[in-house]
Motif scaffolding. Structure first.
Motif, short mmCIF file in Angstrom:
data_model
loop_
_atom_site.label_atom_id
_atom_site.label_comp_id
_atom_site.label_asym_id
_atom_site.label_seq_id
_atom_site.Cartn_x
_atom_site.Cartn_y
_atom_site.Cartn_z
N LEU A 232 0.84 -1.16 0.12
CA LEU A 232 -0.25 -0.30 0.28
C LEU A 232 0.70 1.25 -0.37
N ALA B 118 1.05 3.80 -2.78
CA ALA B 118 0.67 5.67 -2.70
C ALA B 118 1.69 5.98 -3.35
N GLN C 225 1.60 6.01 -7.27
CA GLN C 225 0.95 6.74 -7.74
C GLN C 225 0.65 8.25 -7.59
N GLY C 226 1.23 8.55 -6.36
CA GLY C 226 1.01 9.76 -6.01
C GLY C 226 1.50 10.67 -6.89
N TRP D 204 -2.72 10.89 -9.25
CA TRP D 204 -4.01 11.76 -8.60
C TRP D 204 -3.29 12.44 -8.02
N TRP E 67 -1.17 15.10 -3.99
CA TRP E 67 -0.83 14.19 -3.64
C TRP E 67 -1.87 14.17 -1.76
N SER F 145 -4.79 14.51 -2.34
CA SER F 145 -6.62 13.68 -3.06
C SER F 145 -6.85 12.96 -2.13
N ALA F 146 -7.94 12.49 -1.68
CA ALA F 146 -8.32 11.39 -0.89
C ALA F 146 -8.19 10.08 -1.11
N PRO F 147 -8.14 10.16 -2.73
CA PRO F 147 -6.80 8.49 -2.93
C PRO F 147 -5.08 8.31 -1.82
N SER F 148 -4.58 9.34 -2.27
CA SER F 148 -3.41 9.79 -1.11
C SER F 148 -3.26 9.55 -0.25
N GLY G 27 -6.18 8.54 2.11
CA GLY G 27 -6.48 7.22 2.41
C GLY G 27 -5.32 6.12 2.27
N LEU G 28 -4.92 6.13 1.02
CA LEU G 28 -3.86 5.29 0.88
C LEU G 28 -2.50 5.14 1.77
#
Length: 536
Positions: free
Chosen positions: A246, A250, A253-254, A258, A260, A262-265, A267-268
């Motif tokens: 994980l 992160a 992909q960060g 998406w 840095w 953002s919600a995905p970053s 969250g991960l």
């Protein structure tokens, strides 16, 4: 000859006196002392099989890159092709601690044979992939085997050779990586152009099969004192795998897939932090933990882990951003840019092989400190280059940097492996490699953010018109500068040059951090096991 590392240091690396020479007992699986003398020099087929196994991992890190256009042209999936590299890296990195502990528990040979077999299966599956998703999944299978190869081969190099001969075998391993860095892209391009991209993976089959046969037939591990073999910590292995996967996902992909913040970053990163807490709790309760606490409680191992994490971070500058600088700023083609970068891989193994003559006199820590101190100065010198620089100038910097880093890395690896017995060497080696890989992933994320911020600021304050509006279009614009005005193209090159300068400043800071770790955390003299000192 008396060792430069004979010291009065305890298991945690603390010194008992400035001139003491207190032996440090080896520890077996039960915590008692055990002899750990290497066997006689291994036969040539064993050495060849280890180098062949290392070549499989090293080549697969570089050979795919030049075949990407052909792969994407047939399978599609341009938006996700970067996971051909990221997925492989993730699998190698997060499995290193697991294989290290398994090799300490069951022996190196079965883990190595399993890794080669899995790598072979992964290569066969990659060659038969029908779409990009399948190829990425099969590359991850390859990486699961590559993790066993990378860590176990480095551990076997310490098992099979006495301390005075380890620089020789480690330098050979470094030469394998250097050769692969130069030959991999060229070989991948040739196979993709004149055969088919699937041969990039099919070529692994005879090589892996030969390595498998040679190791099964010729490798005989030294007989060790039997220790207590507790249950395998599968819960810890799964937790380490999930947490590391994980975190690296992160970081990879960060800032790319998406933003840095953002919600995905977030969250991960939050999920990986929670899993880190789970790892600590699980490992504290485990009878034979995958990541035992002593890896960080002993000053020597902790210092080497931190120093090599900094090495992984700073290596992003020459390996990732130097080719971009050579092409976008200096106007070199791909071959010329590759040559500018690859001269570092020529001086590195030579320096590593010669480092033993230095650390026998001034010690492992001091030799590494000299190497990383020189590296910091060399990295900083890049920021002093004129604009535009001549190609020989960054090439000279890369040549000197390889020499400095060879003087830094090898003494730390040889030194830390010499402070532990057989039953702890696999875990120790894996922790070192794991930290270096994580440092590289963190460095790629951090330094890419620095580069993007620099270029974005220059674009926002540009005094000329006709520049790209988005960062993603900068590389395309520089690839076809004839579509820009002379002023716009020149300004864009200066912006990229400024970004790479900031990258090298960041790499310089990482080198200084590694130097401080060695001076403030590492013991002045590594607590080398007495039976290994006697081999010198």
């Amino acid at each position: 000859m008396a060792s430069a590392e004979s010291t009065g240091a305890g298991p945690d690396g603390t010194s008992s006196g400035p001139a003491a020479d207190t032996p440090v007992p080896a520890r077996n699986a039960t915590g008692g002392a055990t002899a750990d003398k290497p066997a006689a020099r291994p036969p040539t087929p064993v050495v060849a099989s280890l180098m062949l196994g290392m070549a499989l991992v090293a080549l697969d890190s570089t050979i795919v890159a030049t075949a990407v256009p052909q792969i994407v042209g047939e399978l599609g999936g341009f938006s996700v092709f970067s996971w051909l590299f990221s997925g492989y890296l993730l699998a190698v990195t997060v499995t290193l601690p697991v294989y290290g502990k398994l090799s300490d528990t069951f022996g190196r040979k079965p883990v190595l044979l399993f890794g080669i077999g899995l790598f072979l299966v992964g290569s066969l599956l990659c060659a038969s992939a029908w779409n990009m998703a399948a190829l990425i999944a099969f590359r991850i299978v390859q990486g699961l085997g590559g993790g066993a190869l990378q860590g176990t081969i480095q551990t076997l190099a310490a098992d099979l050779y006495p301390l005075k001969e380890r620089p020789r075998i480690q330098a050979r391993m470094s030469s394998v990586w250097a050769t692969s860095a130069v030959a991999g892209p060229a070989l991948g391009g040739l196979l993709a152009s004149y055969a088919h991209w699937r041969w990039i993976f099919l070529i692994n089959l005879p090589l892996a099969g030969l390595a498998l046969w040679m190791i099964a037939r010729h490798l005989t591990e030294p007989v060790r004192s039997p220790g207590r073999r507790g249950p395998v910590d599968w819960a810890g292995a799964l937790a380490v795998f999930a947490c590391g996967g994980l975190l690296l996902f992160a970081l990879v992909q960060g800032g790319v897939a998406w933003p840095w913040l953002s919600a995905p970053s977030l969250g991960l990163l939050g999920a990986s932090a929670l899993l880190a807490v789970v790892v600590v709790r699980v490992e504290r309760r485990a009878e034979e933990p995958i990541l035992p606490g002593w890896v960080w409680r002993r000053r020597t191992i902790a210092a080497v882990n931190l120093a090599l994490a900094a090495l992984g971070l700073l290596m992003v500058a020459p390996m990732v951003f130097m080719p971009t600088y050579a092409q976008s700023v200096l106007g070199l083609g791909p071959v010329g840019a590759g040559l500018v970068m690859s001269v570092m891989t020529l001086s590195w193994p030579i320096s590593a092989a010669l480092s033993q003559h230095v650390y026998r006199r001034i010690g492992f820590r001091n030799t590494a400190a000299v190497g990383i101190g020189l590296a910091a100065l060399i990295l900083f010198s890049f920021t002093l280059l004129p604009y535009p620089a001549r190609p020989w100038q960054p090439a000279l910097i890369m040549l000197l940097l390889g020499g400095a880093l060879g003087l830094f890395q090898l003494p730390l690896i040889v030194g830390v492996q010499s402070t532990v017995g057989w039953a702890e060497r696999g875990t120790t080696t894996a922790s070192v490699l794991f930290c270096r890989q994580v440092g590289q992933s963190v460095g790629a994320a951090l330094l890419a953010a620095v580069a993007n911020a620099t270029i974005a600021a220059r674009l926002a304050d540009a005094p000329v018109s006709g520049l790209p509006e988005h960062l993603d279009d900068v590389a395309k614009a520089l690839d076809r500068p004839e579509l820009l005005s002379a002023a716009a193209a020149g300004y864009l090159r200066e912006a990229v040059a400024a970004a790479v300068e900031h990258i090298f400043l960041g790499a310089t800071a990482a080198a200084v951090a590694a130097l401080l770790v060695l001076l403030l955390v590492a013991p002045r003299r590594f607590p080398v096991l007495p039976e290994l000192r006697e081999e010198e």
